[in-house]
Design a protein around this motif. Sequence first.
Motif, short mmCIF file in Angstrom:
data_model
loop_
_atom_site.label_atom_id
_atom_site.label_comp_id
_atom_site.label_asym_id
_atom_site.label_seq_id
_atom_site.Cartn_x
_atom_site.Cartn_y
_atom_site.Cartn_z
N TYR A 1 28.84 47.24 49.75
CA TYR A 1 28.99 45.78 49.75
C TYR A 1 30.03 45.27 50.74
O TYR A 1 29.90 44.17 51.26
N GLY A 2 31.05 46.05 51.04
CA GLY A 2 32.09 45.61 51.95
C GLY A 2 31.80 45.89 53.41
O GLY A 2 32.55 45.45 54.29
N ASP A 3 30.72 46.60 53.69
CA ASP A 3 30.45 47.00 55.07
C ASP A 3 30.29 45.82 56.02
O ASP A 3 30.85 45.82 57.12
N GLU A 4 29.50 44.82 55.63
CA GLU A 4 29.20 43.71 56.53
C GLU A 4 30.45 42.93 56.95
O GLU A 4 30.57 42.50 58.08
N GLY A 5 31.39 42.76 56.04
CA GLY A 5 32.59 41.99 56.35
C GLY A 5 33.76 42.83 56.84
O GLY A 5 34.88 42.33 56.97
N GLY A 6 33.54 44.12 57.08
CA GLY A 6 34.63 44.99 57.53
C GLY A 6 35.56 45.40 56.42
O GLY A 6 36.70 45.78 56.66
N GLY A 7 35.09 45.32 55.17
CA GLY A 7 35.91 45.67 54.02
C GLY A 7 36.31 44.44 53.23
O GLY A 7 35.88 43.32 53.52
N PHE A 8 37.13 44.67 52.22
CA PHE A 8 37.63 43.57 51.39
C PHE A 8 39.15 43.54 51.47
O PHE A 8 39.79 44.58 51.62
N TRP A 9 39.73 42.36 51.33
CA TRP A 9 41.18 42.21 51.37
C TRP A 9 41.79 42.68 50.07
O TRP A 9 41.48 42.16 49.00
N VAL A 10 42.70 43.65 50.15
CA VAL A 10 43.49 44.09 49.01
C VAL A 10 44.82 43.36 49.06
O VAL A 10 45.45 43.29 50.12
N VAL A 11 45.25 42.79 47.92
CA VAL A 11 46.46 41.97 47.89
C VAL A 11 47.57 42.56 47.02
O VAL A 11 48.70 42.08 47.08
N ALA A 12 47.24 43.59 46.22
CA ALA A 12 48.26 44.21 45.36
C ALA A 12 47.85 45.64 45.05
O ALA A 12 46.66 45.96 44.95
N VAL A 13 48.87 46.49 44.89
CA VAL A 13 48.65 47.89 44.53
C VAL A 13 49.63 48.25 43.42
O VAL A 13 50.82 47.97 43.51
N VAL A 14 49.09 48.87 42.36
CA VAL A 14 49.90 49.36 41.25
C VAL A 14 49.38 50.75 40.90
O VAL A 14 48.27 50.88 40.40
N GLY A 15 50.16 51.77 41.20
CA GLY A 15 49.69 53.13 40.93
C GLY A 15 48.39 53.38 41.66
O GLY A 15 48.31 53.29 42.87
N LYS A 16 47.34 53.67 40.91
CA LYS A 16 46.01 53.92 41.48
C LYS A 16 45.06 52.75 41.22
O LYS A 16 43.85 52.92 41.17
N ARG A 17 45.61 51.56 41.08
CA ARG A 17 44.82 50.34 40.87
C ARG A 17 45.13 49.35 41.97
O ARG A 17 46.26 49.29 42.48
N ILE A 18 44.12 48.55 42.33
CA ILE A 18 44.29 47.51 43.33
C ILE A 18 43.75 46.19 42.81
O ILE A 18 42.87 46.16 41.96
N ILE A 19 44.30 45.12 43.34
CA ILE A 19 43.72 43.79 43.17
C ILE A 19 43.20 43.40 44.55
O ILE A 19 43.91 43.50 45.54
#
Length: 122
Positions: A45-63
Amino acid sequence: MQWEAITLEALYDEILAAEEKMQGDLWRFWQMIQIFPEKWQQTPYGDEGGGFWVVAVVGKRIIWYNDIEEGFNLSAYEQYGTFRDYWCNQDELAWPVQALLTEIKMGGGGFGQAGPPQNIDE
């Protein structure tokens, strides 16, 4: 109308609008986990837009921000810079931030997530 990936400037507008509403523990937690937004890869799903913006990282979780569905999501990752789980929640930023804060305080998950499109013909 054809879909276009969200720009960093437009993403910042979303983040700043959400930050104006955050208070107390939620605000302090957000200040600890946020990162300068960076594009992470998610296939397919993220291929067309060059990926998705990640705005936060906690351990092994992302927002991250799903600009196809226009909402923030919470996913796990194994290798920094890529993630597998695609969710199509249309949540404001405060929702996944609160979910992570609650998970840390109380343990366990409890965050509802909407999955990717389903092929009903299968």
